[in-house]
Write an enzyme that holds these catalytic residues in place. Structure first.
Site, PDB file in Angstrom:
ATOM      1  N   GLU A   1       0.845  -1.207   0.000  1.00 37.65           N
ATOM      2  CA  GLU A   1       0.000   0.000   0.000  1.00 37.65           C
ATOM      3  C   GLU A   1       0.868   1.240   0.000  1.00 37.65           C
ATOM      4  O   GLU A   1       1.842   1.332   0.747  1.00 37.65           O
ATOM      5  CB  GLU A   1      -0.876  -0.038   1.256  1.00 37.65           C
ATOM      6  CG  GLU A   1      -2.279   0.442   1.057  1.00 37.65           C
ATOM      7  CD  GLU A   1      -3.092  -0.423   0.096  1.00 37.65           C
ATOM      8  OE1 GLU A   1      -3.165  -0.072  -1.100  1.00 37.65           O
ATOM      9  OE2 GLU A   1      -3.648  -1.434   0.547  1.00 37.65           O
TER      10      GLU A   1
ATOM     11  N   ASP B   1       3.022   2.124  -4.877  1.00 37.24           N
ATOM     12  CA  ASP B   1       3.019   2.198  -6.362  1.00 37.24           C
ATOM     13  C   ASP B   1       3.622   3.506  -6.865  1.00 37.24           C
ATOM     14  O   ASP B   1       4.394   3.514  -7.821  1.00 37.24           O
ATOM     15  CB  ASP B   1       1.631   1.917  -6.961  1.00 37.24           C
ATOM     16  CG  ASP B   1       0.513   2.828  -6.517  1.00 37.24           C
ATOM     17  OD1 ASP B   1       0.727   3.654  -5.598  1.00 37.24           O
ATOM     18  OD2 ASP B   1      -0.597   2.733  -7.094  1.00 37.24           O
TER      19      ASP B   1
ATOM     20  N   GLY C   1     -16.426   5.103  -2.769  1.00 34.19           N
ATOM     21  CA  GLY C   1     -15.838   5.655  -1.543  1.00 34.19           C
ATOM     22  C   GLY C   1     -15.430   4.589  -0.545  1.00 34.19           C
ATOM     23  O   GLY C   1     -15.193   4.878   0.616  1.00 34.19           O
ATOM     24  N   ALA C   2     -15.326   3.336  -1.006  1.00 27.74           N
ATOM     25  CA  ALA C   2     -14.994   2.243  -0.091  1.00 27.74           C
ATOM     26  C   ALA C   2     -13.551   1.794  -0.249  1.00 27.74           C
ATOM     27  O   ALA C   2     -13.125   0.824   0.364  1.00 27.74           O
ATOM     28  CB  ALA C   2     -15.941   1.070  -0.330  1.00 27.74           C
ATOM     29  N   GLY C   3     -12.784   2.488  -1.095  1.00 27.38           N
ATOM     30  CA  GLY C   3     -11.388   2.084  -1.291  1.00 27.38           C
ATOM     31  C   GLY C   3     -11.262   0.837  -2.143  1.00 27.38           C
ATOM     32  O   GLY C   3     -10.249   0.141  -2.094  1.00 27.38           O
TER      33      GLY C   3
ATOM     34  N   SER D   1     -11.695   1.002  -5.422  1.00 28.63           N
ATOM     35  CA  SER D   1     -11.293   1.477  -6.730  1.00 28.63           C
ATOM     36  C   SER D   1     -12.416   1.561  -7.758  1.00 28.63           C
ATOM     37  O   SER D   1     -12.276   1.149  -8.907  1.00 28.63           O
ATOM     38  CB  SER D   1     -10.167   0.561  -7.235  1.00 28.63           C
ATOM     39  OG  SER D   1      -9.377   1.264  -8.085  1.00 28.63           O
ATOM     40  N   SER D   2     -13.520   2.137  -7.310  1.00 28.19           N
ATOM     41  CA  SER D   2     -14.616   2.373  -8.262  1.00 28.19           C
ATOM     42  C   SER D   2     -14.144   3.344  -9.347  1.00 28.19           C
ATOM     43  O   SER D   2     -14.536   3.227 -10.506  1.00 28.19           O
ATOM     44  CB  SER D   2     -15.849   2.920  -7.544  1.00 28.19           C
ATOM     45  OG  SER D   2     -15.545   4.127  -6.873  1.00 28.19           O
TER      46      SER D   2
ATOM     47  N   ASP E   1      -4.327   0.710  -9.513  1.00 22.99           N
ATOM     48  CA  ASP E   1      -5.763   0.425  -9.661  1.00 22.99           C
ATOM     49  C   ASP E   1      -6.155   0.248 -11.120  1.00 22.99           C
ATOM     50  O   ASP E   1      -6.879  -0.682 -11.482  1.00 22.99           O
ATOM     51  CB  ASP E   1      -6.590   1.558  -9.036  1.00 22.99           C
ATOM     52  CG  ASP E   1      -6.264   1.757  -7.570  1.00 22.99           C
ATOM     53  OD1 ASP E   1      -5.631   0.861  -6.974  1.00 22.99           O
ATOM     54  OD2 ASP E   1      -6.644   2.807  -7.012  1.00 22.99           O
TER      55      ASP E   1
HETATM   56  C1  GLA Z   1      -5.223   4.541  -4.172  1.00 27.54           C
HETATM   57  C2  GLA Z   1      -4.442   4.893  -5.444  1.00 27.54           C
HETATM   58  C3  GLA Z   1      -3.411   3.808  -5.762  1.00 27.54           C
HETATM   59  C4  GLA Z   1      -2.543   3.477  -4.555  1.00 27.54           C
HETATM   60  C5  GLA Z   1      -3.402   3.252  -3.315  1.00 27.54           C
HETATM   61  C6  GLA Z   1      -2.588   3.099  -2.077  1.00 27.54           C
HETATM   62  O1  GLA Z   1      -6.012   3.415  -4.395  1.00 27.54           O
HETATM   63  O2  GLA Z   1      -5.313   5.037  -6.536  1.00 27.54           O
HETATM   64  O3  GLA Z   1      -2.617   4.214  -6.861  1.00 27.54           O
HETATM   65  O4  GLA Z   1      -1.588   4.474  -4.337  1.00 27.54           O
HETATM   66  O5  GLA Z   1      -4.329   4.315  -3.093  1.00 27.54           O
HETATM   67  O6  GLA Z   1      -1.817   1.962  -2.148  1.00 27.54           O
END
Ligand code: GLA
Length: 420
Positions: free
Chosen positions: A62, A65, A150-152, A154-155, A200
């Site tokens: 995390e 990237d 908004g849930a992380g 990656s929508s 993502d």
């Molecule tokens: C978000 C960003 C990713 C990555 C993560 C954290 O999802 O879009 O590129 O940096 O946060 O790991």
């Protein structure tokens, strides 16, 4: 994939409750594509291209990237769907089921800063494609999102990749997947305002069913690692959304850049935090402000954890993988400071549950989800139990999804009786 809670996205305005209700509960892609096709034709009466791209869960790696490091996400079976039909003029007309709103833009007037509106995504994707020299045709678009917003999970990237795929196919353009991924990332930087890394968009495009994707974010080489069949990725949505997330995200990135600049004076070979070992960091700790040191320490140690986790997955060592997940969470909480009390609680609760090898926050942080590595036969009980205990402690009902790694973005092979 099994859904703990059906996704709430709506495809049609309130005036069409029957189809709307159906699509919200549809669990297979064939039916979703058929419904989307018929809804698109009701609205636009033209041939339709359908593309879809998944959300993701990051198993480990995390905030590495954008530091040229390593990540290990997997695509999950929540998709963003885009139905697109060609127009004869230079307009883009998009309808979002989630926001129940239509937006019309001209392909000749797409520039401008983020407007903090969902249309930034398709404005940005279209603008970025055109800036790269790809001439787009006008399009009617219907967007249906299953990825919780908004849930992380990656929508955003799933929307960008599905849109880019749909717009380029519609316009008869042949872009490589990698170019498409990079352009979607640029769209997010310039039109949405988050300086995200490439993870993502990459996994939304290159993810594979049953596999985690280990990506070297410098070379962009990747490896698909099978997730053992007796394991489940269980995603717990804390239901907490952090409104400041993109500002905080950019600040973290800035701290890393400060660290690189200061360390570079002593370690001239270094191009990114990816290039140093923990011993190097400790040696030059004194040149860094305290907060920057902690941010760098997270990135340096997290990169090592991803490499170890990849070996653990290859040797099917779930116990080791799980330990690395817990360590990753602690580092994100204490050094990178992107967790929150609800995510910490979910990880703590998970650690006491039967059949759980490891748990950590996943995604950018400040709310959103945890990912849990759970023995398949314990997953259902874990799902019920953690929902109950989290609710008892916080008063918030979480959504808990039992996931398997899913396929990346695709164009739907056929659209009913109108092949395109
Ligand atoms: C978000 C960003 C990713 C990555 C993560 C954290 O999802 O879009 O590129 O940096 O946060 O790991």
């Amino acid at each position: 994939m099994q859904f703990g809670v059906a996704p709430k996205a709506r495809l049609m305005p309130r005036s069409k409750p029957r189809k709307e209700a159906m699509i919200g509960s549809v669990l297979n892609r064939e039916s979703t594509a058929d419904l989307l096709t018929s809804l698109f034709r009701e609205k636009f009466r033209t041939k339709v291209h359908i593309c879809f791209a998944p959300g993701r869960v990051n198993l480990i790696g995390e905030h590495t990237d954008y530091n040229d490091g390593f990540v290990m996400p997997a695509a999950i079976g929540f998709y963003t769907w885009v139905a697109a039909g060609r127009r004869q003029d230079r307009e883009l007309r998009a309808y979002s089921g989630l926001y129940d709103e239509k937006v019309t833009l001209s392909l000749d007037e797409l520039s401008g800063p983020p407007r903090r509106h969902w249309s930034d995504f398709f404005r940005g994707v279209a603008a970025t494609l055109q800036e790269a020299g790809h001439n787009l045709a006008g399009a009617n678009l219907v967007i249906h999102g299953e990825v919780p917003v908004g849930a992380g999970l990656s929508s955003s990237a799933s929307l960008e990749v599905a849109l880019a795929l749909a717009l380029t196919r519609l316009s008869g353009l042949a872009l490589s997947r990698l170019e498409l991924v990079k352009l979607c990332q640029r769209a997010e930087h310039e039109y949405v305002g988050t300086r995200c890394g490439i993870m993502d968009q990459f996994v939304a495009s290159f993810g594979a069913a049953g596999h985690a994707l280990m990506l070297d974010c410098r070379s962009l080489e990747y490896q698909l690692l099978p997730v053992p069949e007796d394991l489940r990725l269980v995603v717990c949505n804390s239901m907490v959304r952090h409104e400041l997330a993109s500002g905080e995200y950019n600040l973290r990135r800035h701290d890393c850049e400060t660290g690189i600049k200061l360390l570079h004076a002593h370690l001239p070979e270094m191009r990114a935090l990816r290039d140093i070992e923990i011993q190097d960091l400790e040696r030059y700790k004194h040149v860094l402000p305290e907060q920057v040191y902690h941010r760098c320490r997270h990135v340096v140690t997290e990169n090592r954890r991803v490499l170890k986790a990849a070996s653990a997955l290859e040797t099917k060592d779930a116990a080791l993988f799980g330990q690395l997940m817990y360590q990753s969470h602690a580092s994100l909480r204490d050094d990178y400071e992107v967790s929150c009390k609800e995510l910490d609680l979910l990880v703590e609760l998970a650690s006491h549950e039967a059949g759980v090898y490891g748990a950590r926050m996943t995604g950018g942080g400040f709310g959103g989800c945890t990912v849990n590595l759970v023995r398949a036969e314990c997953a259902a009980l874990f799902q019920a139990h953690i929902a109950q205990t989290y609710r008892k402690e916080t008063g918030i009902a979480p959504a808990v999804y039992i996931c398997e790694a899913a396929q990346g973005a695709e164009a739907w092979p056929h659209q009913g009786s109108t092949p395109v």
